[in-house]
Design an enzyme around this catalytic site. Sequence first.
Site, mmCIF file in Angstrom:
data_model
loop_
_atom_site.group_PDB
_atom_site.id
_atom_site.type_symbol
_atom_site.label_atom_id
_atom_site.label_comp_id
_atom_site.label_asym_id
_atom_site.label_seq_id
_atom_site.Cartn_x
_atom_site.Cartn_y
_atom_site.Cartn_z
ATOM 1 N N VAL A 26 0.836 -1.189 0.000
ATOM 2 C CA VAL A 26 0.000 0.000 0.000
ATOM 3 C C VAL A 26 0.872 1.241 0.000
ATOM 4 O O VAL A 26 1.855 1.335 0.705
ATOM 5 C CB VAL A 26 -0.923 0.015 1.240
ATOM 6 C CG1 VAL A 26 -1.694 1.313 1.300
ATOM 7 C CG2 VAL A 26 -1.891 -1.157 1.173
ATOM 8 N N LEU A 173 2.594 -1.055 -5.402
ATOM 9 C CA LEU A 173 3.947 -0.767 -4.941
ATOM 10 C C LEU A 173 3.876 0.518 -4.127
ATOM 11 O O LEU A 173 3.074 1.403 -4.427
ATOM 12 C CB LEU A 173 4.914 -0.571 -6.121
ATOM 13 C CG LEU A 173 5.180 -1.775 -7.024
ATOM 14 C CD1 LEU A 173 6.091 -1.366 -8.174
ATOM 15 C CD2 LEU A 173 5.817 -2.915 -6.233
ATOM 16 N N ASP A 174 4.724 0.630 -3.111
ATOM 17 C CA ASP A 174 4.786 1.871 -2.362
ATOM 18 C C ASP A 174 5.111 3.031 -3.299
ATOM 19 O O ASP A 174 5.745 2.844 -4.350
ATOM 20 C CB ASP A 174 5.873 1.802 -1.289
ATOM 21 C CG ASP A 174 5.566 0.794 -0.205
ATOM 22 O OD1 ASP A 174 4.389 0.446 -0.034
ATOM 23 O OD2 ASP A 174 6.518 0.354 0.468
ATOM 24 N N LYS A 175 4.719 4.211 -2.901
ATOM 25 C CA LYS A 175 4.955 5.411 -3.709
ATOM 26 C C LYS A 175 6.411 5.518 -4.152
ATOM 27 O O LYS A 175 6.693 5.790 -5.323
ATOM 28 C CB LYS A 175 4.556 6.657 -2.913
ATOM 29 C CG LYS A 175 4.857 7.973 -3.609
ATOM 30 C CD LYS A 175 4.463 9.148 -2.734
ATOM 31 C CE LYS A 175 4.821 10.476 -3.400
ATOM 32 N NZ LYS A 175 4.450 11.629 -2.540
#
Length: 346
Positions: A26, A173-175
């Site tokens: 997240v 995918l994470d930012k």
Amino acid sequence: MAKNVKPTAVVILSDPDLDTEFDDGVDDVETGEDFSSVAEQIELKLDSSVCGERLDKTVSRLVPQYSRSRIQQWIEAGFVTVDGKPAKTKMTVLGDEKIVIQPQAAPDEGAYQPEEMTLDIVYEDDAILVINKPAGMVVHPAAGNWSGTLLNGLLHRWPELAGVPRAGIVHRLDKDTSGLMVVAKTLVAHTELVRQLQARTVKREYYALVWGTPNLSGTVDAAMARHPRDRIKMAVSQSMLAKPAITHFQRVGSGMLEKFAVSLVACQLETGRTHQIRVHMLSLGFPLVGDTLYGKQHLARFFPRQALQARKLGLIHPETEAHIEWEVPLAADFSALLTQAGVAQP
């Protein structure tokens, strides 16, 4: 960079079953929501019939097109006045007051609007897309990131994705993590990809640069849940709410950043929990370089993000049933970091 926001809103279908795997990476939550004016101001003149009522209750009854929670948000943000003075949510009205309301857009308004942006397409056919996501791009709209996300870009380029849950996004995918993601273009492909993720048959390999020198190989089998004191973080947990999380790793290189040892680690995921690699490597004592959320704050100068990339992706094609794999080079900034550390390029 997102540009030329399209005015047409798109309705995205939801799929509650997807949540079992959709916590996969997240995106980092950011704070700070912006409100912008969207309608003419509303003026109300109260009478004695409302005497003794709470302001928010009175206003929400007199302006039924807006929810009470929305009215409360406007009051708290200063967009409602009583006789020319800022209102307070729980204040009691006496009657005869003049109420002025400046209606504001909901912070998530436009979250599912198409936006033109450049996307790095690694593979595409009638069923799926594989995208190489750059660091800095948020995958799905959320608090603080209601536009400019991958989802907005997908809807602009493929409007038909409005008919697929979450515009075809089945994992995240994470930012600030770069790399490969698969997107479903049809409902059939979406269902099959979710099934594969739940069955843990999708192969995902990440490269991470960590502080220290872990074992040559190993497996972290440690359930994860929200951190008990910091809700932005995840943590290894024995809570009843914790979900299984398994990461396999191999050390594939080593080097130094100034006087500090670093290691390049290849991580294979069996599960896809939020921040899984970052938390699992931290649990071994080897936080990621550049990870200020979980890592060494005083060493943040070496890299402006967590040194993590989804480099390899493999799955069974939802239509042809053939096994397909993709691999992308390391992002330019990650590659430069390895050069700086004297780590051989994979």
